[in-house]
Motif scaffolding. Structure first.
Motif, PDB file in Angstrom:
ATOM      1  N   PHE A 185       0.823  -1.202   0.000  1.00  0.00           N
ATOM      2  CA  PHE A 185       0.000   0.000   0.000  1.00  0.00           C
ATOM      3  C   PHE A 185       0.861   1.257   0.000  1.00  0.00           C
ATOM      4  O   PHE A 185       0.869   2.006   0.963  1.00  0.00           O
ATOM      5  N   ARG A 202       0.864   4.361  -0.659  1.00  0.00           N
ATOM      6  CA  ARG A 202       0.089   5.582  -0.937  1.00  0.00           C
ATOM      7  C   ARG A 202      -0.515   6.055   0.374  1.00  0.00           C
ATOM      8  O   ARG A 202      -0.356   5.404   1.413  1.00  0.00           O
ATOM      9  N   TRP A 218      -6.838   7.513   7.826  1.00  0.00           N
ATOM     10  CA  TRP A 218      -6.802   7.240   9.275  1.00  0.00           C
ATOM     11  C   TRP A 218      -5.480   6.622   9.713  1.00  0.00           C
ATOM     12  O   TRP A 218      -5.075   6.762  10.853  1.00  0.00           O
ATOM     13  N   ASP A 219      -4.775   5.975   8.770  1.00  0.00           N
ATOM     14  CA  ASP A 219      -3.431   5.489   9.094  1.00  0.00           C
ATOM     15  C   ASP A 219      -2.542   6.676   9.479  1.00  0.00           C
ATOM     16  O   ASP A 219      -1.724   6.610  10.397  1.00  0.00           O
ATOM     17  N   GLY A 267     -12.500   1.819   8.837  1.00  0.00           N
ATOM     18  CA  GLY A 267     -11.113   1.386   8.941  1.00  0.00           C
ATOM     19  C   GLY A 267     -11.010  -0.049   9.433  1.00  0.00           C
ATOM     20  O   GLY A 267      -9.981  -0.687   9.316  1.00  0.00           O
ATOM     21  N   ASP A 296     -12.832  -2.513   8.353  1.00  0.00           N
ATOM     22  CA  ASP A 296     -13.280  -3.335   7.222  1.00  0.00           C
ATOM     23  C   ASP A 296     -14.367  -4.384   7.518  1.00  0.00           C
ATOM     24  O   ASP A 296     -15.539  -4.083   7.473  1.00  0.00           O
ATOM     25  N   TYR A 327     -10.198 -10.720   8.616  1.00  0.00           N
ATOM     26  CA  TYR A 327      -9.184  -9.667   8.640  1.00  0.00           C
ATOM     27  C   TYR A 327      -9.186  -8.990  10.023  1.00  0.00           C
ATOM     28  O   TYR A 327      -8.228  -9.086  10.775  1.00  0.00           O
ATOM     29  N   TRP A 328     -10.322  -8.332  10.344  1.00  0.00           N
ATOM     30  CA  TRP A 328     -10.481  -7.751  11.689  1.00  0.00           C
ATOM     31  C   TRP A 328     -11.427  -8.643  12.501  1.00  0.00           C
ATOM     32  O   TRP A 328     -12.293  -8.166  13.214  1.00  0.00           O
ATOM     33  N   TRP A 378       1.384   1.795  11.027  1.00  0.00           N
ATOM     34  CA  TRP A 378       1.067   1.810  12.461  1.00  0.00           C
ATOM     35  C   TRP A 378       1.691   0.691  13.283  1.00  0.00           C
ATOM     36  O   TRP A 378       1.746   0.792  14.504  1.00  0.00           O
TER      37      TRP A 378
HETATM   38  C1  6A9 Z   1      -6.771  -2.899  -1.644  1.00  0.00           C
HETATM   39  C2  6A9 Z   1      -5.392  -4.241  -3.131  1.00  0.00           C
HETATM   40  C3  6A9 Z   1      -1.890  -4.947  -3.861  1.00  0.00           C
HETATM   41  C4  6A9 Z   1      -6.666  -2.108   5.425  1.00  0.00           C
HETATM   42  O1  6A9 Z   1      -3.348   0.313   5.942  1.00  0.00           O
HETATM   43  C5  6A9 Z   1      -4.235   0.712   4.959  1.00  0.00           C
HETATM   44  C6  6A9 Z   1      -5.592   0.074   5.152  1.00  0.00           C
HETATM   45  C7  6A9 Z   1      -6.185   0.504   6.495  1.00  0.00           C
HETATM   46  O2  6A9 Z   1      -6.517   1.858   6.458  1.00  0.00           O
HETATM   47  C8  6A9 Z   1      -7.429  -0.265   6.847  1.00  0.00           C
HETATM   48  O3  6A9 Z   1      -7.832   0.088   8.135  1.00  0.00           O
HETATM   49  N1  6A9 Z   1      -5.465  -1.379   5.068  1.00  0.00           N
HETATM   50  C9  6A9 Z   1      -7.158  -1.750   6.796  1.00  0.00           C
HETATM   51  O4  6A9 Z   1      -8.310  -2.452   7.129  1.00  0.00           O
HETATM   52  C10 6A9 Z   1      -4.967  -1.811   3.738  1.00  0.00           C
HETATM   53  C11 6A9 Z   1      -5.984  -1.490   2.667  1.00  0.00           C
HETATM   54  C12 6A9 Z   1      -5.603  -1.792   1.280  1.00  0.00           C
HETATM   55  C13 6A9 Z   1      -6.775  -1.518   0.358  1.00  0.00           C
HETATM   56  C14 6A9 Z   1      -6.453  -1.589  -1.071  1.00  0.00           C
HETATM   57  C15 6A9 Z   1      -6.230  -3.022  -2.988  1.00  0.00           C
HETATM   58  C16 6A9 Z   1      -4.062  -3.932  -3.641  1.00  0.00           C
HETATM   59  O5  6A9 Z   1      -3.192  -4.997  -3.337  1.00  0.00           O
END
Ligand code: 6A9
Length: 775
Positions: free
Chosen positions: A368, A370, A374-375, A514, A516, A686-687, A762
């Motif tokens: 990720f 980018r 909230w991160d 956040g 998910d 995930y969560w 984080w």
């Molecule tokens: C998906 C797929 C190469 C998920 O840390 C960033 C976020 C958090 O803000 C969120 O709370 N992560 C957490 O539940 C990762 C989110 C990635 C989403 C993009 C695309 C690309 O894979």
């Protein structure tokens, strides 16, 4: 009546910038500040990359040839499938120095970055890179690792021509590789020096697309390799190249120093002097000085020397170094769903946000790379303690992304390099969706720090003028949540945008929270009350109230925030809306049934699909999943320290069928019907069980708070605090040394790192846990 300016269609609100002076135009972000942050390792998605904080920059980067299972592989963009044994910054100060170690099977690379401004330098100063290549002892007779191949490139995003210094190179005689000219920095030169015997080859290209550089080089190499059975670039160039790649080959071990100097046209430029200072023994000694300074600053900021074992200190340093080394600069336009209320999740229903810059720390360089809203709040809890000016600069960029409605897009995918990392269906942002306003966590810290005199006079002034200008934006941000995310009942909120027509999801996701797939009411409706959002709103209201007091604005808004804060911290009202007194736990409220499951159905002849089955009519009720959301009132320190409900929270936390594990608090209780359940055929939990560091940090903060409060449970809170803290540290440190990485989450059964690796967002909060520095 809307009067249209002649010939102009009105700009849709959703892409209209918030109409107030930009934070990034504040004087504190100009002049020396801006220049000092011009160049940096702001391309976190590549293993090593440099660019300037300007939309169309000159960019630099490194590729190398790795060897795995007897074949050669090109390394460039951080990719999990490369299976590096480890990589990441062991030291980085966010400004002018960084040291990174990369282990690629038997090959060991170290990349150091250094910036220096001397007399004669152009805007932003000069920079140098030292690349150190070695092989592991065990590989000393591996024929394929006898020679190392590095590819160092420069590319000009604005298409300026880069001049090669010659058709052939003899760097013993002349270190100059290339030169050019740009309006930002003036004339510049790139030099290469080494004590070792290097073989040099090059290739030049002309193309407007720099995000597929790996392919360019690989194609060129591939063509050559087929012809000569060799891994060498062709020593050729297209006309007027804006990309040039230098291949540096040598027998391992070897070192190469690259110096970039600007402002070279001026008579007094002292180019030779600067190049020799930025290469060889002089560079090595400059780097050593900065390493020492990093160590001293680390100790000054985090005070962990007598709290930690050496192997934990290594992880603590990697945490802050990767947080700072993971800061990127992006430029581009977000895609926003349009028309705004369209439920069509097609690819064409979007409109472009205005072109914008974002300077931000990224959660994960390979997965990720980018910005995530909230991160960022969590990232800044670390960063402000290291460098308040970098922190304000980052928050300023985010607040400037606000539209006239007070909305900030959650995920920022700006520019083609960022875009190339994201599957198409995840790109579009929805203006109805929020994300927790964690920037208020940082602002609260800063206000608190000012009260406790933690800042110098200059820092104080910087923070004050920042907040003064930020105020209207923060107000609008607050109002955006307060209006668009409010619930039916007074003082209730819910995350809007959940899908109530799902046929495949076990529980419709709440991405905007956040969290998910954290289970919520089975049937999304406007009756919902989300506990976490309510607690975020209390934080925001409290913060707004403090800022208003700070500036003693006219009393009206102060009263307003004060009354919202009062309403939301009303303990009886909270309990009425969210507490189940029999369990002693807090829950969401909504239209819910527990009798939902996924089952295989034949949808068309011969196709079986996993679909959602609802076996009972949902009713309005508390949603009985105990998990992170349940702990939000505790986390928000809303519960009075002598309340039996506090005791109940401590019971739940220390209960190993509910939250407690030897590695941290799990996200969902084992007793929940959704514990470790998949959400769809393709969506693993995930969560719904694993341990996340951002939340554990917040819980530790609350435990610490209650252990210091007078009350019957302070001793118990202390004991739990100590155990939880050492569990978290021990597990993250163990994983780091075993696997070479910080991870996105940790498995609740064995403590094993899971999800994205090299997740240095984080998870890096482990350093604040080591330092016992809480918000
Ligand atoms: C998906 C797929 C190469 C998920 O840390 C960033 C976020 C958090 O803000 C969120 O709370 N992560 C957490 O539940 C990762 C989110 C990635 C989403 C993009 C695309 C690309 O894979």
């Amino acid at each position: 009546i809307i009067i249209k300016p002649a010939g102009k269609a009105p700009r849709p609100r959703v892409i209209t910038p918030f109409p107030s002076p930009k934070l990034m135009d504040l004087p504190q972000f100009q002049g020396e500040h801006r220049e000092s942050l011009y160049w940096g390792t702001y391309r976190p998605h590549v293993y090593f990359g440099i660019r300037a904080r300007t939309p169309r920059s000159l960019v630099a980067g490194l590729m190398w040839i790795g060897v795995k299972d007897g074949t050669y592989h090109m390394r460039h963009v951080c990719q999990d499938s490369d299976e590096l044994n480890t990589y990441g910054w062991t030291q980085h100060n966010g400004r002018d120095f960084g040291h990174q170690v990369l282990v690629d099977q038997g090959l060991k690379l170290a990349t150091s970055f250094l910036k220096s401004k001397s007399e004669g330098s152009g805007y932003g100063g000069d920079w140098a890179v030292q690349i150190d290549v070695q092989t592991d002892k065990s590989e000393w007779d591996n024929e394929m690792l006898r020679h190392g191949h590095l590819f160092f490139y420069l590319a000009d995003e604005s298409g300026h021509v880069l001049n090669l210094a010659g058709d052939t190179f003899d760097i013993d005689k002349n270190s100059l590789l290339a030169s050019g000219s740009r309006s930002d920095i003036g004339d510049w030169q790139l030099h290469l020096e080494s004590k070792d015997v290097l073989e040099l080859h090059y290739s030049g290209f002309r193309t407007p697309h720099i995000h597929n550089l790996s392919d360019l080089v690989q194609h060129n190499l591939g063509a050559q390799a087929r012809k000569f059975g060799q891994l060498l670039l062709s020593d050729s160039s297209e006309d007027s190249p804006n990309i040039i790649v230098f291949q540096i080959s040598a027998s391992i071990p070897f070192k190469a120093d690259i110096a970039f100097v600007s402002g070279t046209k001026v008579k007094t430029a002292k180019v030779e002097e600067r190049v020799s200072r930025l290469t060889g023994a002089s560079l090595t000694s400059l780097l050593q000085d900065r390493q020492t300074e990093f160590d001293i600053k680390f100790e000054r900021c985090f005070n962990v020397a007598d709290k930690l074992e050496p192997e934990s200190t290594i992880v603590g340093k990697a945490a802050i170094a990767n947080m700072l080394g993971g800061i990127g600069y992006f430029y581009g336009q977000s895609k926003i769903s349009f028309p705004e209320n369209s439920n069509l999740r097609g690819h064409d229903n979007f409109i472009s946000y205005w072109p914008a810059e974002l300077y931000t720390a990224v959660p994960s360089r390979p997965f990720f790379p980018r910005g995530f809203l909230w991160d960022e709040g969590f990232h800044q809890l670390l960063i402000w303690r290291w460098d308040i000016h970098i922190c304000l600069d980052i928050i300023g960029h985010w607040l400037d992304l606000m539209n006239i409605d007070g909305w900030i897009p959650r995920e920022q995918i700006l520019g083609s390099e960022a875009l190339s990392k994201v599957p198409e269906e995840f790109v579009v942002q929805y203006p109805s969706n929020g994300n927790p306003p964690t920037l208020f966590l940082v602002i609260r810290d800063l206000l608190d720090g000012m009260e406790k005199n933690k800042f110098t006079a200059t820092e104080r002034n910087g923070i004050t003028s920042f907040l003064e200008r930020a105020f209207v934006r923060l107000e609008a941000w607050f109002q955006w949540y307060n209006t668009t995310q409010k619930g039916k009942e007074m003082g209730s909120y819910y995350w809007h945008g959940r899908d109530n027509k799902v046929t495949r999801e076990l529980n419709p996701k709440t991405l905007s929270s956040g969290l998910d797939d954290y289970p919520r009411a089975s049937h999304p409706s406007d009756e919902e009350r989300h506990l976490d959002l309510r607690c975020w709103m209390l934080l925001a209201a409290n913060c707004m109230q403090s800022i208003t007091q700070l500036f003693k604005k006219d009393n009206k808004p102060e009263k307003e925030y004060g009354s919202t804060a009062k309403l939301l911290s009303d303990f009886d009202m909270l309990n009425q809306m969210h507490l189940d007194p029999l369990v002693g736990a807090y829950f969401d409220f909504g239209n819910h049934t527990e009798k939902v499951r996924l089952s295989w159905k034949e949808t068309r002849v011969g196709t079986r699909e996993l679909v959602r089955d609802v076996l009972e009519r949902p009713v309005s009720r508390l949603v009985p999943h105990i998990g992170y959301v349940s702990l939000f009132p505790f986390m928000g320190k809303i519960i009075p320290s002598d309340s039996w409900i506090l005791e109940k929270q401590l019971d739940l936390i220390s209960n190993s069928t509910v939250f407690w594990t030897d590695y941290g608090l799990r996200s969902l209780s084992k007793t929940s019907s959704m514990y470790m359940k998949r959400n769809t055929e393709h969506d693993p939990p995930y969560w719904r069980g694993p341990i996340w560091m951002n939340m554990n940090y917040m819980f530790l903060s609350a435990l610490y708070h209650y252990s210091e409060e007078n009350g019957p449970y302070s001793d118990r809170a202390r004991v739990i605090y100590d155990d939880l803290r050492s569990n978290l540290i021990r597990n993250v440190v163990r994983n780091y040394h075993q696997t070479g990485f910080l991870w996105e989450q940790y498995d609740q059964k064995k403590g094993k790192g899971k999800g994205a690796r090299l997740f240095t967002g984080w998870t890096s909060l482990v350093l604040l846990i080591m330092a016992e520095a809480y918000t």
